[in-house]
Design a protein around this motif. Structure first.
Motif, PDB file in Angstrom:
ATOM      1  N   UNK A 185       1.255  -1.213   0.141  1.00 31.85           N
ATOM      2  CA  UNK A 185      -0.250  -0.054  -0.047  1.00 31.85           C
ATOM      3  C   UNK A 185       0.940   1.309   0.230  1.00 31.85           C
ATOM      4  N   UNK A 186       1.491   1.568   1.308  1.00 34.54           N
ATOM      5  CA  UNK A 186       2.645   2.526   0.654  1.00 34.54           C
ATOM      6  C   UNK A 186       2.975   2.589  -0.932  1.00 34.54           C
ATOM      7  N   UNK A 187       3.593   1.715  -0.677  1.00 31.02           N
ATOM      8  CA  UNK A 187       4.522   2.135  -2.099  1.00 31.02           C
ATOM      9  C   UNK A 187       3.670   2.617  -3.366  1.00 31.02           C
ATOM     10  N   UNK A 188       2.181   2.426  -3.242  1.00 31.50           N
ATOM     11  CA  UNK A 188       1.256   2.285  -4.215  1.00 31.50           C
ATOM     12  C   UNK A 188       0.625   3.717  -4.580  1.00 31.50           C
ATOM     13  N   UNK A 189       1.254   4.357  -3.153  1.00 34.33           N
ATOM     14  CA  UNK A 189       0.514   5.560  -2.702  1.00 34.33           C
ATOM     15  C   UNK A 189      -0.089   6.129  -1.504  1.00 34.33           C
ATOM     16  N   UNK A 190      -0.629   4.948  -1.244  1.00 35.86           N
ATOM     17  CA  UNK A 190      -1.744   5.110  -0.079  1.00 35.86           C
ATOM     18  C   UNK A 190      -0.943   5.334   1.299  1.00 35.86           C
ATOM     19  N   UNK A 191      -2.139   6.169   1.996  1.00 36.36           N
ATOM     20  CA  UNK A 191      -1.553   7.111   3.446  1.00 36.36           C
ATOM     21  C   UNK A 191      -2.625   5.591   4.777  1.00 36.36           C
ATOM     22  N   UNK A 192      -1.276   5.283   5.110  1.00 38.86           N
ATOM     23  CA  UNK A 192      -2.206   3.747   5.609  1.00 38.86           C
ATOM     24  C   UNK A 192      -2.236   3.811   7.279  1.00 38.86           C
ATOM     25  N   UNK A 193      -1.835   5.645   7.423  1.00 44.57           N
ATOM     26  CA  UNK A 193      -2.014   5.979   8.980  1.00 44.57           C
ATOM     27  C   UNK A 193      -3.190   5.020   9.583  1.00 44.57           C
ATOM     28  N   UNK A 194      -2.977   4.973  11.153  1.00 51.00           N
ATOM     29  CA  UNK A 194      -3.858   4.017  11.983  1.00 51.00           C
ATOM     30  C   UNK A 194      -3.908   3.155  11.640  1.00 51.00           C
ATOM     31  N   UNK A 195      -2.967   2.385  11.084  1.00 49.21           N
ATOM     32  CA  UNK A 195      -2.819   0.733  10.960  1.00 49.21           C
ATOM     33  C   UNK A 195      -2.490   0.222  12.320  1.00 49.21           C
ATOM     34  N   UNK A 196      -3.477  -0.507  12.199  1.00 51.71           N
ATOM     35  CA  UNK A 196      -2.960  -1.576  13.590  1.00 51.71           C
ATOM     36  C   UNK A 196      -1.800  -2.560  14.120  1.00 51.71           C
TER      37      UNK A 196
END
Length: 604
Positions: free
Chosen positions: A274-285
């Motif tokens: 996800x990160x490398x495709x540009x997504x914001x993953x803040x809040x992941x658990x």
């Protein structure tokens, strides 16, 4: 008892040429995958004895039973660390080594290639028994490769991708066994009979060994970074299928996606996909691997896992939440409005996506799905085939239907196991999520702001749905037979009309026979657990619910699922089951039916 003077057998097997005779496999017909391991005579090849006392038959049987009981359908399951209430550690290093050695020997015999190195990879979740597996593979004469922290689907893909192409792979979670045969066809995993044969062979090794201490590795296995390649494989699929008109390499830019890995192996999907495709993953658990799983059970069916993910999605106004199980062969999601999507809802979501791509396709599910799901699928032009419970059963049914010319693209179980024809019939939780993400991005590009939850907004939910357990009060070695007895008597009662208004259910090309929903072809699949589904109706009402009774292949119990479209319907069916079947038949004498009794009294 006097000690024996038997000469010890040599168990240091490091090539195919020096197998003891009782470990050699029979020749199988061409293209047949089942290997038969012959029994051996205790007079010709006696069990090893200590210097002070020999094993008697009871002790030997119990020693072998320790391994036999680890078989769990098409994989191996046990307790590897202390902490599970009421269950001792039984997946010990010596047991694992014996199973890995037997699997390695099985792979070698299947490949039948004396001049070729047999390469077997190992992946693991945060609970590690790696050394024992490597030791067993080395004893069998295989060349082991260490994939480190990995996922079950990645282990399978390691037998496919050209730069690796391992002959076989093992995932230490439950011990999942994957194998690619000599003509290049790849199987998702071994069948229950094959695993049973391997465990039987391992049981003999385990009982024969003088000490229950795993071998130390003399040469470390080759370490490989396969997860990076697997992650790139998933990223490429998303980029190619989204084909974003503005930013091809970062198609998830502008999306916030939260991952709950449950301290299992799924954290990679956050930073390496996800990160490398540009997504914001803040809040992941719970991305840090921890084999004690301190926050919650890593399971998309777990209410705590889904609730925590829902809270994070709503708090962060995220577009999607993802929940993985430990080894990422299952998943569930939460839509942007905080609605958990698992079970029937996840099957409906995947069906909606697949039927857009493949109109009129057949969807295979297990027999615990609702009548509403059938309507959802047929309303979209699909066909719904219900089959016996068990993810391998559901997947294998889809394979068989395709072989028979019936276009079947999706096979899913309510547990979250799901496989697609386009992905080698592999139950891959990460791939399922990839499909959902691609659809989410496509919807946004088409101008929709509704999110993926809108695809199942017309799915009706059953008014009542209950799952209860009936414990079998018996010695573990007799529990399976007792379970079969109960399930078969359930069938007899219904066929004899002793449960009025109850009828064994049927579905399309399948019918209920021989303890489960069985194919109507001439070669039905092997029964790994007996089960029946009965539809229930009354004089006043037409069909208003169903009861599914299933022998567990994991534990000494019977699973009872009930669904009803009427208020109090499940409670009424549970009461009839208790009074008119379990008590009337006398089966309650060796069954703990306290959960049913509690539910019939209080409705909970």
């Amino acid at each position: 008892m006097a000690s024996s003077t038997t000469t010890p057998l040599n168990h240091n097997i490091n090539s195919k040429s020096n197998f003891p005779p009782f470990l050699k496999t029979k020749q199988s017909p061409p293209n047949k995958t089942l290997i038969t391991f012959p029994t051996f005579s205790s007079t010709k090849y006696p069990l090893l004895h200590s210097t002070t006392a020999g094993y008697n038959e009871v002790v030997v049987d119990e020693e072998m039973g320790k391994i036999r009981r680890l078989q769990n359908g098409s994989d191996v399951r046990g307790v590897a660390v202390e902490g599970e209430k009421g269950r001792p550690v039984d997946l010990t290093p010596p047991a694992v080594e014996a199973i890995a050695e037997s699997f390695g020997e099985w792979v070698i015999s299947e490949l039948d290639a004396a001049e070729e190195e047999v390469k077997v990879s190992l992946g693991r979740d945060p609970r590690s028994l790696s050394v024992a597996v490597f030791a067993g593979l080395a004893r069998a004469g295989c060349v082991p490769f260490d994939m480190g922290l990995a996922t079950t689907p990645a282990c399978f893909m390691g037998t496919l991708l050209p730069s690796f192409a391992y002959h076989a792979s093992i995932m230490v979670h439950d011990i999942d066994l994957h194998f690619k045969n000599k003509i290049g066809l790849t199987r998702r995993g071994l069948t229950s009979p094959q695993v049973e044969e391997i465990c039987e062979k391992a049981a003999r090794k385990y009982a024969n060994r003088l000490t229950k201490v795993s071998t130390l590795l003399k040469v470390p296995p080759t370490r490989v970074d396969f997860m990076s390649i697997y992650s790139q494989h998933l990223r490429d699929i998303i980029k190619q299928r989204v084909n974003h008109p503005l930013h091809y390499d970062s198609p998830l830019r502008g999306f916030q996606i939260i991952v709950n890995a449950g301290n299992g192996s799924g954290g990679f999907f956050t930073w390496d996909v996800l990160d490398k495709l540009g997504a914001d993953t803040f809040g992941s658990l719970h991305l840090t691997p921890d084999g004690m799983f301190p926050n919650h059970i890593p399971n998309p069916e777990d209410k705590i896992a889904m609730s925590l993910t829902r809270d994070s999605v709503l708090q962060n106004k995220a577009d999607l939440g993802i929940v993985f199980d430990t080894d990422v062969d299952r998943s569930g999601v939460v839509d942007k409005d905080g609605n958990p999507i698992n079970g029937d809802k996840l099957i409906a979501l995947m069906s909606a996506i697949v039927l857009k791509e493949h109109p009129n396709a057949t969807i295979v599910t297990d027999a615990r799905t609702s009548l509403a799901l059938t309507r959802f699928i047929t309303d979209r032009g699909g066909h719904h085939c219900m089959y016996r419970v068990g993810y391998r059963n559901v997947i294998d049914k889809g394979v068989q239907l395709n072989q028979d010319g019936i276009e079947t693209h999706l096979m899913m179980e309510t547990s979250g196991h799901g496989a697609l024809k386009e992905n080698h019939f592999l139950d891959d939780g990460a791939y399922m999520v990839v499909k959902i993400i691609i659809e989410m991005v496509r919807m946004k590009l088409q101008g929709s702001e509704e999110g993926i939850g809108s695809l199942i907004k017309d799915l009706e939910e059953p008014l009542e749905s209950v799952e209860l357990r009936i414990n079998i009060v018996s010695e573990p070695r007799f529990a399976k037979a007792k379970g079969v007895e109960v399930i078969e008597e359930f069938r007899n009662y219904i066929e004899q009309g002793r449960l009025q208004g109850w009828e064994l259910d049927s579905c399309g090309d399948c019918w209920v026979s021989e303890g489960c929903l069985v194919d109507s072809n001439d070669t039905p699949a092997t029964i790994d657990a007996h089960m029946y589904r009965a539809k229930v109706s009354t004089v006043e009402q037409e069909e208003h619910g169903w009861v599914h009774l299933r022998q567990s292949i994991h534990n000494p119990n019977i699973a009872l699922n009930l669904q009803s479209t009427l208020p109090g319907g499940c409670q009424s069916m549970a009461r009839d089951l208790r009074e008119k079947f379990l008590t009337a038949s006398g089966l309650d004498k060796f069954l703990d039916i306290s959960q049913i009794e509690e539910y019939t009294r209080n409705g909970n």
